[in-house]
Motif scaffolding. Structure first.
Motif, mmCIF file in Angstrom:
data_model
loop_
_atom_site.group_PDB
_atom_site.id
_atom_site.type_symbol
_atom_site.label_atom_id
_atom_site.label_comp_id
_atom_site.label_asym_id
_atom_site.label_seq_id
_atom_site.Cartn_x
_atom_site.Cartn_y
_atom_site.Cartn_z
ATOM 1 N N GLN A 105 -0.953 8.458 -4.359
ATOM 2 C CA GLN A 105 -1.509 7.310 -3.543
ATOM 3 C C GLN A 105 -1.214 7.784 -2.064
ATOM 4 O O GLN A 105 0.057 7.861 -1.643
ATOM 5 C CB GLN A 105 -0.981 6.103 -3.861
ATOM 6 C CG GLN A 105 -1.323 4.869 -3.386
ATOM 7 C CD GLN A 105 -0.715 3.622 -3.857
ATOM 8 O OE1 GLN A 105 -0.645 3.495 -4.894
ATOM 9 N NE2 GLN A 105 -0.723 2.451 -3.235
ATOM 10 N N ASN A 106 -2.494 7.650 -1.196
ATOM 11 C CA ASN A 106 -2.121 7.908 0.255
ATOM 12 C C ASN A 106 -1.372 9.034 0.527
ATOM 13 O O ASN A 106 -0.430 9.090 1.736
ATOM 14 C CB ASN A 106 -1.540 6.666 0.995
ATOM 15 C CG ASN A 106 -2.602 5.421 0.825
ATOM 16 O OD1 ASN A 106 -3.787 5.571 0.707
ATOM 17 N ND2 ASN A 106 -2.004 4.313 1.206
ATOM 18 N N ALA A 146 -0.700 10.543 -10.352
ATOM 19 C CA ALA A 146 -1.615 9.811 -9.463
ATOM 20 C C ALA A 146 -0.782 10.102 -8.260
ATOM 21 O O ALA A 146 0.284 9.791 -8.131
ATOM 22 C CB ALA A 146 -2.198 8.468 -9.742
ATOM 23 N N ILE A 192 2.731 8.629 -7.474
ATOM 24 C CA ILE A 192 3.655 8.761 -6.169
ATOM 25 C C ILE A 192 2.875 8.060 -5.044
ATOM 26 O O ILE A 192 1.963 8.810 -4.689
ATOM 27 C CB ILE A 192 3.812 10.557 -5.916
ATOM 28 C CG1 ILE A 192 4.261 11.284 -7.213
ATOM 29 C CG2 ILE A 192 4.923 10.598 -4.694
ATOM 30 C CD1 ILE A 192 4.285 12.657 -7.226
ATOM 31 N N VAL A 193 3.693 7.369 -4.443
ATOM 32 C CA VAL A 193 3.004 6.326 -3.342
ATOM 33 C C VAL A 193 3.688 7.018 -1.917
ATOM 34 O O VAL A 193 4.899 7.088 -1.948
ATOM 35 C CB VAL A 193 3.347 4.956 -3.594
ATOM 36 C CG1 VAL A 193 3.028 4.175 -2.580
ATOM 37 C CG2 VAL A 193 3.057 4.507 -5.143
ATOM 38 N N PHE A 194 2.860 7.255 -1.087
ATOM 39 C CA PHE A 194 3.246 7.456 0.177
ATOM 40 C C PHE A 194 3.125 6.432 1.042
ATOM 41 O O PHE A 194 1.931 5.871 1.477
ATOM 42 C CB PHE A 194 2.321 8.618 0.759
ATOM 43 C CG PHE A 194 2.895 10.091 0.143
ATOM 44 C CD1 PHE A 194 3.803 10.690 0.490
ATOM 45 C CD2 PHE A 194 2.095 10.265 -1.205
ATOM 46 C CE1 PHE A 194 4.248 12.113 0.099
ATOM 47 C CE2 PHE A 194 2.703 11.747 -1.754
ATOM 48 C CZ PHE A 194 3.526 12.241 -1.357
ATOM 49 N N ASP A 203 3.689 3.421 1.443
ATOM 50 C CA ASP A 203 3.280 2.148 1.249
ATOM 51 C C ASP A 203 4.325 1.719 0.028
ATOM 52 O O ASP A 203 5.081 2.302 -0.186
ATOM 53 C CB ASP A 203 1.788 2.217 0.448
ATOM 54 C CG ASP A 203 1.035 1.149 0.316
ATOM 55 O OD1 ASP A 203 1.508 -0.185 0.483
ATOM 56 O OD2 ASP A 203 -0.299 1.188 0.182
ATOM 57 N N TRP A 204 4.123 0.600 -0.596
ATOM 58 C CA TRP A 204 5.009 -0.010 -1.813
ATOM 59 C C TRP A 204 4.444 0.271 -3.149
ATOM 60 O O TRP A 204 3.204 0.031 -3.186
ATOM 61 C CB TRP A 204 5.490 -1.132 -1.539
ATOM 62 C CG TRP A 204 6.250 -1.159 -0.002
ATOM 63 C CD1 TRP A 204 5.827 -1.157 1.016
ATOM 64 C CD2 TRP A 204 7.695 -0.384 0.358
ATOM 65 N NE1 TRP A 204 6.726 -0.932 2.136
ATOM 66 C CE2 TRP A 204 7.783 -0.472 1.462
ATOM 67 C CE3 TRP A 204 8.537 -0.077 -0.725
ATOM 68 C CZ2 TRP A 204 9.068 -0.037 1.973
ATOM 69 C CZ3 TRP A 204 9.729 0.540 -0.218
ATOM 70 C CH2 TRP A 204 10.138 0.524 1.260
#
Lengths: 509, 509
Positions: free
Chosen positions: B472-473, B470, A425-427, A429-430
């Motif tokens: 991320q940020n 995971a 899971i990306v916050f 960002d890409w």
């Protein structure tokens, strides 16, 4: 990501495949018994050799794939860093997960013997190279590096999209391994679709690893699962990688979101497995036309192979023809000297959320420079879309810098759903650009992978090629070095002393 | 071990199966989000309730299975200890394998984001109970305990061999979980072969776990693998568990070996998955007649179910009829009041090593009180037999107390082969009696299991029901507690600081 079998793929002879598998099976007993540090040195030597041959490898890959020098230079560096990271994993030794339980005559369930458990290599691994990373997911890529690190010989099935790069890389790997004293058969490369299938059916192959299309990967998974003795098959297939933009993110940085999205979905001509294939926006913002405008400004980019181009062309037309879909930016096809066409990107608008659910093809990966945007009117609609998305490598969430309580609540709900549908899971960002590191997870529910509990990027990828063996009351000389009392390899170990178990007694007993 | 579908197995209604699966899917979001310590308390409460109801559960199991009170008392204790061990695993927290990589703007492959990885529950698990352990591998057995511990609701498919014991146990589990505040649907039991198949095909089921026969387990594995979205299926099927006796062991303690072998292969009427099914002796000793004599002295023992008895009778006749096979002790069948027959054990002599290889059925599990002995003339012959053995849970090696150099050499060769063919290597002891502990490995290559990298006994069994995610940020509030900066759950974590990665730079860079 998509892996396409080219027309002209040469086939390895049956004799040669047989020779490779025999050599791999023989090598397993030697390479797998080497101390982790000795294998670490060999992996470092492979990395050094790839660096030394970098200029020539990159030149060949540029010719074959049309990828730019900068991209390939970075990718080769990633490849050598991966090898060096796995070397460090081996030097550390905790990957062996050694657990010692001391003999305990007073164990709660009766006398407990001395038990020592550690991981050992699973055996020869068949790796299928991908088209879209001619170095990092190909001959000397992450699958090869992690399998070799685990102590498993590798038989690599080359991707036909970059045969000369593959051959040159394989020569470097083989020479460096041989110079390190590794047995012949520790690494071999074969070519051809039928050879790849035949090898997967061979009883000497203990596991498969693959990065490519859903159709190709599923066919191979099915072969691995239907063997008389099924084996693990670690496939990374297709992923839509949904990205969600909250109203807060839209208010604070619409321009940045628009530019970031276009940059990410067109990066590498959209040929990344983590390409965000669908963007979910709050309804009624100015973002769709803004994104369309930026999409229209992206120059044409050559696809990796004619096969990928053909499939991309068909798939994009199919998506554009879905009822209710608007073409916000229509990509064009350009002939380039290589013969493999280049495309400018395509941006589609899903119409409505309902439309996405009625036409699930809009929620499936289209490998190449296209993406879909959709607008949600409520959290319910947003959740409905995410619930309809198949397993994905990633989910991306763009939020306000300091979300208020309502947005925090929204984000918490999204994260719960995202964790069920994906592995990362990306916050803010890409998802493209996957850090190679210990905490990385590049894997997710099917069809993003065939093995949800594993990753193909980052050091945890080594777990795929290991299996536990326990030794009960073994004399010290008969134990693998990592389990011997004196711990000659100095690996980290967890020790259960006699008496530790008394806490499991019942209140009465 | 063998799992036999009884004729009269009642079938859960389709509505009831649907209700259980819906409840399990709903419960997953709650039970899986509980802190590990809260789940630990609930598992301990289940163990306490099973202890409190022990007398009544054991009485019922005695009626249904014919197993003795002492055996069942020990088995129930094992069951509650397993639950308490998993509770301790949860309280410790290292099972979550949390890894934090700090943001690193100077990372060798370009700026690295903050990445945090931990394991989360895979989702609802379908557990198929076994016939031969009405407690420890049944309703509240190791599969249920490890799946619940992982945070996964369990839908348990009852074994028809002990329906009332199953129902009573399920009531205890459900009540204890409810009293702990667990949502309805955290645990449910269904009955019926078709219900078990239908549930495995349901998209809400995320993994399967099974202990039983090769035929039944393989059929279910194939269903799990051929779903539109394949799921992991952890099957423990059949195992021959070869035992080898060196010349040194024979010289030093032939009597002990003979008695130990007979005790182990007839224990529980030969209905253990770790029963040593074949004993490999140096050629020309007096052991075969000695073992035959002891075998003849073993009293009849009732098998668990009529289905198992029927299959055992057929299989034993088939083995005795193999050309070259000598019947050293011929078991007899006895009617007992329960209607399920009892048998005295059967001992067969394989004839020659060549015969074993020509008739691989001699190297396959026969569930019940029979075993095969064979005599080897050389290490080559011994290795040839072990190489012909299919994947096995265990290999046992009996050696001299202080082996000389020649025997050490022999043992080293055997261990290398044994590690390839099995998951546990037992020295100077017998494979029956599987310690429940952290270092245990109860698993092996197919057909002993369908997932060689996993165990179904011991605390590592929890790994089967977890998958990594995971972040991320991620803003701290959006992280699962185990990954938050303040570490409110106080779980062990591995942290990669910024700068750690500089060591992966190439010599040049």
């Amino acid at each position: 990501m998509t892996n396409t079998f080219e027309q002209a793929e040469p086939e390895e002879s049956q004799d040669e495949v047989e020779r490779c598998l025999t050599a791999a099976a023989t090598a397993a007993a030697v390479w797998g018994q080497w101390s982790p540090r000795r294998r670490a040195d060999a992996l470092s030597a492979v990395a050094d050799s790839l660096d030394a041959e970098g200029a020539s490898l990159i030149a060949e890959a540029m010719r074959e794939t049309g990828l730019a020098e900068g991209r390939l230079t970075g990718e080769l560096k990633r490849t050598t860093v991966q090898l060096r990271m796995f070397a460090d994993v081996l030097r550390d030794g905790s990957y062996l997960r050694v657990v010692l339980d001391r003999q305990d005559t007073d164990f709660v369930l009766g006398p407990r013997p001395d038990l020592r458990r550690g991981l050992m290599p699973i055996g020869p691994v068949l790796v299928y190279a991908a088209s879209n990373f001619p170095f990092a997911f190909s001959v000397a890529g992450g699958d090869t590096a992690s399998a070799l690190a685990a102590g498993c010989p590798v038989v690599l099935k080359a991707h036909p999209g970059h045969p000369n790069t593959s051959r040159k890389t394989a020569d470097v790997v083989r020479s460096a391994l041989a110079a390190s004293g590794a047995p012949e058969g520790t690494f071999a490369m074969i070519a051809g679709r039928q050879a790849g299938v035949r090898a997967l059916q061979d009883p000497r192959v203990a596991a498969g690893a693959f990065t490519g299309s859903v159709s190709g990967g599923r066919a191979l998974f099915d072969i691995a699962a239907s063997r008389p003795d099924p084996i693990p098959f670690y496939g990374e297939l297709g992923s839509i990688n949904p990205a969600v933009v909250t109203a807060g993110a839209e208010r604070e940085r619409a321009d940045q979101v628009a530019a970031g999205f276009v940059g990410s979905f067109t990066l590498g001509a959209g040929q990344f497995c983590t390409k965000p294939g669908i963007l979910l926006l709050p309804r009624g913002t100015g973002l769709p036309p803004q994104i369309a405008k930026l999409t229209g400004e992206v120059p044409p980019a050559r696809l990796l192979t004619s096969g990928i181009a053909e499939r991309y062309r068909e798939r994009t037309e199919e998506l554009a023809a879905v009822p209710g879909v608007d073409v916000l930016a229509r990509g064009a096809e350009h002939e380039v000297p290589s013969g493999v066409p280049a495309f400018t990107p395509t941006l589609l608008h899903a119409g409505s959320v309902e439309n996405l659910r009625e036409h699930p093809v809009l929620l499936e990966e289209n490998f190449g420079p296209s993406a879909v945007v959709a607008e949600y009117g409520s959290d319910d609609e947003l959740h409905a879309v995410l619930a309809a998305v198949q397993g994905s490598l990633t989910v991306t969430i763009h939020t306000a810098g300091e979300p208020d309580d309502a947005e925090r609540h929204q984000i918490t709900g999204l994260v719960a759903l995202a964790a069920q549908r994906s592995g990362r899971i990306v916050f803010n960002d890409w998802p493209t650009g996957v850090a190679v590191t210990a905490a990385q997870q590049h894997g997710g529910p099917y069809p993003s992978t065939t093995a949800v509990a594993h990753t193909s990027v980052g050091t945890a990828a080594i777990d795929r090629f290991l299996r536990p063996v326990a030794y009960q009351n073994a004399p010290d000389f008969a134990l693998p070095p990592a389990l011997r009392e004196s711990n000659p390899l100095e690996v980290p170990r967890t020790v259960g002393e006699a008496g530790d178990s008394r806490r499991w007694r019942t209140p009465q007993g």
